[in-house]
Design an enzyme around this catalytic site. Structure first.
Site, PDB file in Angstrom:
ATOM      1  CB  SER A 134     -12.062  -0.841   6.224  1.00 49.50           C
ATOM      2  OG  SER A 134     -13.097  -0.195   5.520  1.00 49.50           O
ATOM      3  CG  ASP A 276     -15.859  -7.146   2.392  1.00 54.14           C
ATOM      4  OD1 ASP A 276     -16.814  -6.416   2.075  1.00 54.14           O
ATOM      5  OD2 ASP A 276     -14.761  -6.699   2.761  1.00 54.14           O
ATOM      6  CG  HIS A 309     -16.010  -4.341   5.132  1.00 53.30           C
ATOM      7  ND1 HIS A 309     -14.830  -4.578   4.450  1.00 53.30           N
ATOM      8  CD2 HIS A 309     -15.858  -3.125   5.737  1.00 53.30           C
ATOM      9  CE1 HIS A 309     -14.003  -3.551   4.623  1.00 53.30           C
ATOM     10  NE2 HIS A 309     -14.605  -2.658   5.403  1.00 53.30           N
TER      11      HIS A 309
END
Length: 357
Positions: A134, A276, A309
């Site tokens: 991320s 995601d 995610h």
């Protein structure tokens, strides 16, 4: 594991030109650094993570796991602007020399420079790899571009420049925070971290597990609503409003130019996550192709998971396997380099090939 708190009393200039009077950084190290400290790996945490990798990547870091503590030492620095030991957003409002009680603009590049600031104190000349998921993946890529001589590998998981959807979600979260509602910001974020399939399987249209019946009263919730409310409540007391604003804004501003990408000399591994939708796997693949067009030795791997995610944090078995394969390439590359060295140093003696001394 051991932790060190560093305080730098000399001024630190941000990319914006703002000057901080001093900064503090918390560093946590797992595993054992070897004699020349050549086995160090720099790990970047996610938005609300800390330098304690073991708290959020259990099952991924440890002896024999993807981040193998029997081979490497893993270094993690709590970000400038975060609130787990480093100078937090709230404290940054008091550190500026050119402003009073205002929140400074902190970029991914600023955070990278604070990490590099620590190298001479830790005695590390170069990292085996920089790794993150991320926003941590954004930092890993930026590190490779800004300090190509300081790492052998770049590993970025579930990370690209934010799409308009990602920018919109961050904008809504910061608006909530500016209204003193960090709980709402967290609820919005949680939606983007999970996948529809995961929500369908876990919650469906079930009533809230506390016994509320949504058919009986306006305020009675479905199970998914109870889950989101709970996530907001437990987040309220563990993260600063100002830190949330600073790091989400740094995410918004991350966007490597082709010229920056061309500076990357490290072997680069980009990992997409199949479910995601915040950083779609296709976007990660497109970024890998862009890296290759700009001359960067890049591989793309897709982690197949229904966890959305957050899979890089929650689907630990698969995440560990992906990282194990990436780090295993180092042994393969060493073997290939050795073979290449031997082949290029052969002498012909009496018609037979012999390795030169």
């Amino acid at each position: 594991m051991f932790e060190i708190d560093f305080k730098f009393v000399e001024p630190f200039e941000l990319e914006s030109g703002e000057i901080l009077s001093s900064i503090e950084l918390r560093v946590t190290i797992y595993g054992k650094l070897n004699a020349d400290k050549s086995n160090a790996v720099l790990v970047f945490h996610a938005l609300t993570g800390s330098s304690r990798i073991g708290d959020w990547w259990e099952g991924v870091m440890g002896d024999g796991l993807g981040l193998d503590t029997s081979k490497y030492a893993f270094v993690c620095v709590n970000y400038l602007g975060s609130c787990y030991g480093s100078t937090s957003g709230k404290l940054l409002k008091k550190k500026g020399l050119n402003y009073k009680n205002q929140l400074p603009l902190v970029t991914v590049r600023d955070i990278i420079r604070t990490n590099v600031h620590l190298l001479e104190f830790l005695g590390i000349k170069k990292f085996k790899a920089v790794v993150g998921g991320s926003v941590g993946g954004m930092l890993a890529m930026q590190f490779g571009a800004d300090f190509p001589e300081l790492t052998e590998k770049v590993v970025a998981i579930g990370a690209t420049p934010l799409s308009p959807m990602g920018l919109a979600l961050n904008h809504l979260q910061r608006q909530a925070v500016e209204n003193n509602d960090i709980e709402m910001a967290r609820k919005i974020a949680m939606l983007s971290y999970k996948s529809p399939t995961q929500f369908n399987q876990r919650f469906g249209r079930k009533p809230n597990r506390n016994g509320e019946n949504p058919k009986k009263h306006h305020k009675n919730r479905f199970d998914i609503a109870g889950y989101l409310d709970y996530q907001g409540e437990i987040f309220r007391n563990r993260f600063e409003l100002e830190s949330y604003r600073i790091i989400t804004k740094a995410m918004d501003l991350f966007d490597l130019t082709d010229e920056q990408i061309q500076q990357i000399s490290a072997k680069t591994h980009l990992v997409g996550i199949s479910s995601d939708w915040l950083f779609p796997s296709k976007d990660v693949l497109d970024l890998a192709k862009r890296f290759r067009r700009n001359g960067v030795d890049t591989t793309f791997t897709e982690l197949i998971s229904e966890d959305g995610h957050d899979a890089f944090l929650s689907d630990t078995g698969k995440m560990s396997n992906v990282l194990r394969e990436i780090f295993a390439t180092e042994d393969t590359e060493k073997t290939e380099r050795k073979k290449h060295f031997q082949i290029n140093n052969l002498k012909v003696v009496s018609g037979r090939n012999c390795v030169a001394a």
